[in-house]
Every structure is written in C-alpha cells, then in structure tokens.
Design a protein around this motif. Sequence first.
Motif, short mmCIF file in Angstrom:
data_model
loop_
_atom_site.label_atom_id
_atom_site.label_comp_id
_atom_site.label_asym_id
_atom_site.label_seq_id
_atom_site.Cartn_x
_atom_site.Cartn_y
_atom_site.Cartn_z
N ARG A 38 -16.71 112.86 11.57
CA ARG A 38 -16.54 114.17 10.95
C ARG A 38 -17.76 115.03 11.21
O ARG A 38 -18.89 114.66 10.87
CB ARG A 38 -16.29 114.01 9.45
CG ARG A 38 -16.02 115.33 8.73
CD ARG A 38 -15.68 115.11 7.27
NE ARG A 38 -14.40 114.43 7.10
CZ ARG A 38 -13.86 114.17 5.91
NH1 ARG A 38 -14.49 114.50 4.80
NH2 ARG A 38 -12.69 113.57 5.84
N SER A 109 -10.55 112.69 11.78
CA SER A 109 -11.59 112.59 10.76
C SER A 109 -11.28 113.36 9.48
O SER A 109 -12.00 113.21 8.49
CB SER A 109 -12.92 113.09 11.33
OG SER A 109 -12.81 114.42 11.78
N SER A 110 -10.24 114.18 9.49
CA SER A 110 -9.89 114.91 8.27
C SER A 110 -8.45 115.40 8.36
O SER A 110 -7.91 115.57 9.45
CB SER A 110 -10.83 116.11 8.05
OG SER A 110 -10.70 117.04 9.10
N ASN A 262 -12.31 116.99 2.43
CA ASN A 262 -12.53 117.32 3.84
C ASN A 262 -13.88 117.95 4.09
O ASN A 262 -14.41 117.89 5.21
CB ASN A 262 -11.44 118.28 4.34
CG ASN A 262 -10.10 117.60 4.56
OD1 ASN A 262 -9.13 118.24 4.92
ND2 ASN A 262 -10.03 116.29 4.33
#
Length: 467
Positions: A38, A109-110, A262
């Motif tokens: 991320r 990653s999100s 996030n």
Amino acid sequence: MSKMKELSDNKLRPFKSQEKSEVAHLNGISYFDPFLERNLEHPTTNGETLTHLLKASLGTGILAMPLAFQCSGLITGVFATLFVSFVCTYCSYLLVKCAHTLYRRTKVSSMSYADVAEVAFANGPQWSRKFSLITRQSVLWLLFVTYFGTCSVYTVIIASNFEQLFTHHMGYKLDLRLFIAMLLIPLILLSYVPNLKYLAPVSMVANLLMATGLGITFYYTLCEVPKISERPAVGTLETFPTFFCLTVFAMEAIGVVMPLENNMKTPRSFLGVFGVLNIGMGCVTIVYILLGFFGYLKYGEETKSSITLNLPTEDLAAQVAKVCISLAVFCTYGLQFFVCLEIIWNKIQETFERTTTLHNYILRTILVIASVLIAVAVPTIGPFIGLIGAFCFSLLGIVVPLVIEFATYWDEVTIWMTIRNVVLIAVGILALVFGTANSIADIIAAYDPAQTVTCVINSTLTQTITE
C-alpha cells in the motif's frame, strides 16, 4: 482511494501468479503482503483514524438516545444498547476482515466497500458470481444516496439551530432557506480539504465541540436527578422497535469504515481486541448509554426527540450547547461528504483516463452545491432521509457484511457461522421493516398541516420540524 484498475484486472483470478515486484519472498516462497504494497501519499495514523471513527459514530443521533431509553425503559435500554453496539461493531469487523482476506487472494492493497462486495461474490460459490456486478452497483448507490442525503440534512440541521438562536436574540424570524443558502460557501471551503489526513484536525475540532455541547447537556441532566425507581425499568413491546431503530441508525457508520481503513498507515491496527474499531465503538457505546440513561431519568415522559430541546432556551449555557453541537455537525459534514466524493470520483476515473486535481475540485464544488440546493428546495427533507437511512443502513450496516462473509468463506462455512449470521440477518431485516415503517409515519405526519410533528431522522440525527 481504492485501486480500481488493479482490482479490475485481478478480482477474477485471485490465485494466479503476479509480477515479482508485487510480492515478497520468504524462504523462497512468494508471499504478498497488501499492507507493505500500500502506497499512500498522506496516510493517517491510528489516532487520526480513531478521531474520524469517533466523529462518524458520535453524530447528532446521540441526542435522541434519551427518547430511545423512554421507549425501552432504563434498565432494558442499557443492555439493548450494548447489543446494538455489538451488532454494528461486529458487522463492521466482518467487512474489514473479509477485505483483508480478499486483499491477499486478489493481490491488491486496498478496496472500497463496493469492491469487497463485488470481489467476494465474484470469487464465491457458483451461484453468487453472476451477481457480483449488480452487488457492487447496489452497494455504491445505497452508500451514495444515504451519505449524500445525510449531507443535505446536515445543512438543514445547522441552519435550523442558528435560525432558532437568531430569532431568540433578534426578536424576528427569517426564512430558514436563507440560513441554508448562507452555508454554501463555508461548506464548499470545507469540502476542499484534500484528504482524510488533513481532515483529521477538523474531526478533532468537531469532537471537541460535540464534547462541549454534550458536557453542558450532561450538566442539565445531572441536576436534581429523580430516583431511578420513578422511571420504568422495562418498556413495552410496542415501543421497543422505535428504540431499536433510533439506536441502530444513530450508531451506524459502516460507510466510513473502508475509507478509514484504506487510508491508514498501519491498517492491521484497525482490527484486534484493542484495535481502532473496538476502542472507538467502545467509547461511543459508553457515551450513548450515559446520555440515554440520565437524559430519560431526568425528563421522563417529557423527553423530546432531541435532548437539547429539553434545555431551557433562555439559559446562556443551553445556547452555547446548541452552538457547539451545530458547529460540530458542520465539521462532520466533511467526513460524510468524503464518502460521496470517493464513490463518484472513482466512477469518473474508471470512465475517463485524463482526470486532474482540478476536475476533482470541480466535482467537490458541484456535489456541495447540489446538497445545499436540495436542502433549500426541501427544508423538510428530514423524514425522507430517515426513510432512506432506515432502508440503506439496515442493508449496508448489517445484512450485506454478513452475506459478504458467507461469500468470502463459502468453502469454510460452519454450523456456528450459519446460525450466527442468520440470526443477525434477521435482526437487520427487523431494523429494515420497523425503521421504514417509522419513517413513513414521519413523512405522513410532517406533511399534515394540522399538527406540529417531531420527526426522528434514523440515520444519524434528529430534528423537530414545525409545519
């Protein structure tokens, strides 16, 4: 922001190998850590995330808790509020837990709430896969309608409080629509706060203002408190559904859960026994119980839809409480607005390749103008948003996260998971039915010119509308 293009490429092939740059290697074995991958320009700390969560959950709906306790009884209200808090927290926990599992499966990653719903269905049992796209669109529009409607109602609430103070001090009234229109420029400037990182101080200010307003309210409720025996400990079955609706829709903040996660610097800290989610909801629950208990204990059957309406208007302290709470709602507008902005902006980025920061700020301006225009056009919008909130939050806050868990872990479903989720889905459906019925009754009453109506906004707040 969720990585929409990356997600689109990976959501239907979760177990295929990825580029070497996307994974870490432990003892020669490829391992993908979504949190290491991320890359955020302005990540939020645990403290900042907790501040946002408190502000999202500790909205003006808390002012209706004494009325909720009137419907449930003093003692029943305490335990029932604990149960509602558990359901709301647990469903938020499930949503984030499923998201973390799907991050690793899809090598992203999100994800947003809608992403999680779509990917869970796309990789779930065979029957669910054809519903993945419609599930995504349903979640997106339910979120947008709910939070955009909430933004419009917030402008009405802020304007209504200042109109009351203006009338009290000046001795004459001005049209409520004028006060709503005057909020346009301040709200546009607030919407220009670029991201959650920079919005954290605004949420902190909102928390301080709300704490001040609630502190003054607590002062009034704790003065000359009658004996507990003077209030019923248990309410009636007829009024308990109203308690449930008020509490669920006041505490629910499912729409901000994924945006907060996030944008975290350490997203693993969001979950866990002492994670941000549990700490935040624990604090919120304590405050809700205290205000509901002592507010009803103080005012009994005279308890109004908002506890601030029971405060003596002529007292300076009561006026300060209304100002603080109004300003807290103003500050909260930014967090609710962020949910709407993220939904529409992601949609625009999917459709158009060339999007710039200027386009983003143009969109912010248009959304704020639209929310204010709706409020100006329909100042009695409250009951309609109550209906939307009752319908949307029952589905988004309770039912959908449980269905997502079934889809995510469809090959690991146990008897205990089935029983637990079916019971909680039934709770969500009850909230949907009773909340919708209550809101429809409010709409009918609000447009009956023969009476003065107290309208309960089930999503996050309450207000009194005089026809």
